[in-house]
Design a protein around this motif. Structure first.
Motif, PDB file in Angstrom:
ATOM      1  N   UNK A   1       0.607  -0.916  -0.082  1.00 63.59           N
ATOM      2  CA  UNK A   1       0.314  -0.448   0.115  1.00 63.59           C
ATOM      3  C   UNK A   1       0.952   1.319   0.060  1.00 63.59           C
ATOM      4  N   UNK A   2       0.782   2.134  -1.038  1.00 60.56           N
ATOM      5  CA  UNK A   2       1.226   3.353  -0.507  1.00 60.56           C
ATOM      6  C   UNK A   2       0.220   4.678  -0.719  1.00 60.56           C
ATOM      7  N   UNK A   3       0.347   4.940   0.429  1.00 60.36           N
ATOM      8  CA  UNK A   3      -0.741   5.742   0.605  1.00 60.36           C
ATOM      9  C   UNK A   3      -0.406   7.792   1.038  1.00 60.36           C
ATOM     10  N   UNK A   4      -1.249   8.665   0.687  1.00 57.01           N
ATOM     11  CA  UNK A   4      -0.915   9.809   0.444  1.00 57.01           C
ATOM     12  C   UNK A   4      -0.492  10.266   1.935  1.00 57.01           C
ATOM     13  N   UNK A  33       0.342   7.678   4.347  1.00 58.31           N
ATOM     14  CA  UNK A  33       1.500   6.524   4.986  1.00 58.31           C
ATOM     15  C   UNK A  33       0.759   5.850   6.174  1.00 58.31           C
ATOM     16  N   UNK A  34      -0.402   5.905   5.623  1.00 56.76           N
ATOM     17  CA  UNK A  34      -1.769   5.353   6.938  1.00 56.76           C
ATOM     18  C   UNK A  34      -1.652   3.988   6.362  1.00 56.76           C
ATOM     19  N   UNK A  35      -2.053   3.048   6.704  1.00 56.52           N
ATOM     20  CA  UNK A  35      -2.171   1.602   6.636  1.00 56.52           C
ATOM     21  C   UNK A  35      -3.190   1.652   5.952  1.00 56.52           C
ATOM     22  N   UNK A  36      -3.869  -0.295   5.532  1.00 56.12           N
ATOM     23  CA  UNK A  36      -5.113  -0.348   4.712  1.00 56.12           C
ATOM     24  C   UNK A  36      -5.872  -0.031   5.587  1.00 56.12           C
ATOM     25  N   UNK A  72      10.852   3.306   0.280  1.00 54.70           N
ATOM     26  CA  UNK A  72      10.778   4.006   1.425  1.00 54.70           C
ATOM     27  C   UNK A  72       9.178   4.480   0.705  1.00 54.70           C
ATOM     28  N   UNK A  73       8.493   4.624   0.135  1.00 52.47           N
ATOM     29  CA  UNK A  73       7.019   5.045  -0.628  1.00 52.47           C
ATOM     30  C   UNK A  73       5.997   3.939   0.501  1.00 52.47           C
ATOM     31  N   UNK A  74       6.406   2.701   1.173  1.00 49.45           N
ATOM     32  CA  UNK A  74       5.326   1.841   1.426  1.00 49.45           C
ATOM     33  C   UNK A  74       5.232   2.107   2.809  1.00 49.45           C
TER      34      UNK A  74
END
Length: 608
Positions: free
Chosen positions: A410-413, A415-418, A483-485
């Motif tokens: 997951x890449x989030x805006x 840094x949040x997890x799913x 680092x985007x993960x």
């Protein structure tokens, strides 16, 4: 200065040096012969270094060499010093190493340089660990250990532990090949490779192989520290057991969690290794007879003297270019010059429609197929999951490379997890399979079609076009975007596409020259795993409203977890199957999944 190139029955042997004509032998003149055993050595290997020096002298005397000595990359004497002070006419260098890996390449450079610097002729044999008799030696040892500890062969797994290194694929390949050869001997239920510095790490083997007794064979030549301390400690072993004349035992063994874990000494320290060294030395000497001298091969020329240059086709995205460069480097390590030819496919040109809506069955390979047909490129590199299941009969896939990370991230805006995304968050994906599994986990999220290369999809999230995206972990890692993960999703919870993370090389079936060159890149465990996955996909690919996912691994045989998901997120079937052959595993999964679909009245006309 001149030299020659000779090719042995199974492995490459190279000759460099002064033109002491072979007539010296045929006319009855004496030639001084030196045997050099070249190893890595090191400060923690002093005992092993001493043993190797003794072995060199003994083997040289047994097979008629005038001088026998050992040389080390770290130790006395150094490779360079031993090679450049060689006296006499001929020196045979036996790499006391497991593979034609990184350090073997350094040794070859030293031997070639010495051949141009001193009045002697040098032969570099295949590495000790690649000799066919190593598997026989290891198999006999495995049988002895199973007997010594009274293990049930049907409940015992052998683990070949190699060093492994990201610096060179041959280290891993040699370990895999030894494991496969041992598996064919059927001395226990299965034999798998593990590594010190790569996945599957040796410390993870007991967890992956619960319920089985384990016999660990360290595929190391010297390996004093790794075999006696490092590997046993990683396995959780502390009690040491000494070998006895009556009963061969492992160096370290203990019962942990109601099963035996036995860790043997390094394969290179086993009785009988001297015989294999002697065989290599004799072959290295005899393979030179009958070959006229010729200039040493320059970079880019194979050992058999044929000049090879191939044109490697690829897409133009950053990820595709990374994949092409990766394959090109593997080829260059084998003496093949690879020119990268970048092309655009129909899938690259149309970024407006979902991938499932694109024209044709192969939108990301179609133009590369045409370039292959026209002879504009000699081979093409693809992500395996982009290759159509129904490959044209004019093409072949001789190499599937060792797999990268198969999972999803997951890449989030922010840094949040799913699990932390707010209800109604927009999640970008190009895959119906990803969208279906996303809805299965979080029915309150909104999957929206996202197109473009991997780095552009990350940019779209950062710019706020999406709250998050689900992307293949392998692509992010290969582009240096780890680092985007925000989260790497569990493989059991979020299954990947069949073949995900694997690279494949496609060639014209009629092109035997290129096929022969490419076949050396093939990774047998990866091929077995993805063969099972893709066979499962093939059975359900055309079924409307359903997505298929699968992930297979080699551990005590082949294990595959597979899943069928309705596009609305309902799990229609989820199961784990095991077996020895990919076709067997796939057939079991297809049968079970088809029964589940039939029971739910969702699979009219689908047959296993």
């Amino acid at each position: 200065m001149v030299g020659g190139v000779a090719r042995g029955r199974t492995s490459r042997r190279r000759w460099w040096g002064s033109n002491r004509s072979r007539r010296a032998d045929t006319e009855g003149c004496s030639m001084t012969r030196t045997l050099i055993l070249a190893a890595h050595g090191g400060g923690d290997e002093s005992d092993a270094n001493a043993v190797l020096r003794k072995t060199a002298k003994q083997v040289a005397e047994q097979i008629g060499f005038d001088v026998g000595l050992a040389a080390f990359r770290l130790g006395e004497p150094l490779w360079r010093d031993a090679l450049r002070t060689t006296a006499g006419d001929l020196a045979v260098v036996v790499p006391v190493m497991t593979s034609e890996g990184y350090f073997h390449g350094l040794l070859a450079e030293e031997v070639q340089a010495a051949g141009l610097a001193v009045p002697a002729r040098f032969s570099l044999t295949a590495p000790l660990g690649t000799h066919a008799d190593i598997a026989t030696l290891a198999g006999d040892r495995l049988r002895a250990l199973i007997g010594a500890y009274d293990l049930d062969p049907q409940r015992t797994v052998a683990v070949v532990c190699g060093h492994g290194t990201p610096r060179h694929p041959e280290s891993r390949r040699a370990t895999v090949m030894l494991a496969l050869r041992l598996a064919r001997q059927k001395r226990c239920v299965s034999c798998i490779p593990a590594y010190l510095d790569e996945d599957l790490h040796i410390e993870d083997a007991p967890r992956r192989l619960r319920g089985y007794d384990l016999v660990v064979l360290p595929f190391l030549i010297g390996g004093a520290y790794h075999a006696t301390s490092d590997i046993p400690q990683r396995l959780g072993l502390s009690a040491k057991e000494a070998d006895s004349a009556e009963s061969p035992s492992g160096l370290a063994a203990a019962r942990l969690d109601d099963r035996w874990i036995v860790c043997d000494e390094a394969i290179g320290r086993l009785p009988g290794i001297e015989r294999i060294i002697a065989a290599l030395a004799v072959e290295g000497l005899s393979e030179g007879a009958g070959f006229e001298d010729s200039p040493p091969p320059p970079r880019g020329v194979l050992a058999d003297g044929d000049n090879h240059r191939v044109r490697l086709g690829t897409r133009r995205s950053r990820l595709a270019m990374w994949q092409a460069a990766h394959v090109a480097e593997r080829l260059r390590e084998r003496g093949v010059d690879a020119e990268i030819v970048a092309l655009e496919t129909s899938g690259d040109r149309d970024l407006t429609r979902a991938i499932a809506a694109l024209d044709g069955d192969a939108p990301f390979t179609d133009d590369l197929d045409e370039a292959l047909r026209r002879g504009e490129v000699d081979l093409a590199v693809h992500s395996l999951k982009d290759v159509p299941l129904a490959l044209s009969s004019e093409f072949d896939l001789p190499a599937i490379l060792p797999r990268g990370a198969p999972g999803e991230s997951v890449v989030s805006r922010d840094g949040r997890r799913l699990a932390d995304l707010p209800a109604g968050a927009v999640v970008g994906t190009s895959s119906p399979r990803r969208a279906a599994q996303l809805l299965s986990l979080r029915g309150d999220l909104v999957p929206v079609v996202m197109r473009g290369p991997v780095d552009d999809r990350v940019r779209q999230v950062r710019q706020g076009q999406f709250d998050a995206a689900i992307l293949a972990t392998a692509g992010l890692v290969r582009l240096g975007l780890e680092h985007e993960i925000a989260e790497s999703l569990s493989l059991d919870e979020f299954l990947p596409a069949p073949g995900q993370g694997a690279l494949v090389v496609q060639v014209r079936r009629a092109d035997e020259r290129v096929t022969r060159l490419i076949r050396a890149l093939d990774d047998a465990p990866t091929r077995a795993a993805v063969t099972a996955e893709l066979a499962f996909l093939a059975a359900f690919e055309k079924l409307e409203g359903v997505a298929a996912a699968a992930w297979a691994t080699m551990a005590a045989g082949l294990r595959m977890r597979a899943r069928l998901i309705a596009l609305d997120g309902r799990i229609l079937w989820d199961g784990v199957v095991r077996g020895d052959e990919p076709e067997e595993v796939a057939a079991s999964a297809i049968r079970d999944a088809s029964r589940a679909l039939a029971h739910a009245s969702l699979a009219t006309g689908v047959h296993a």
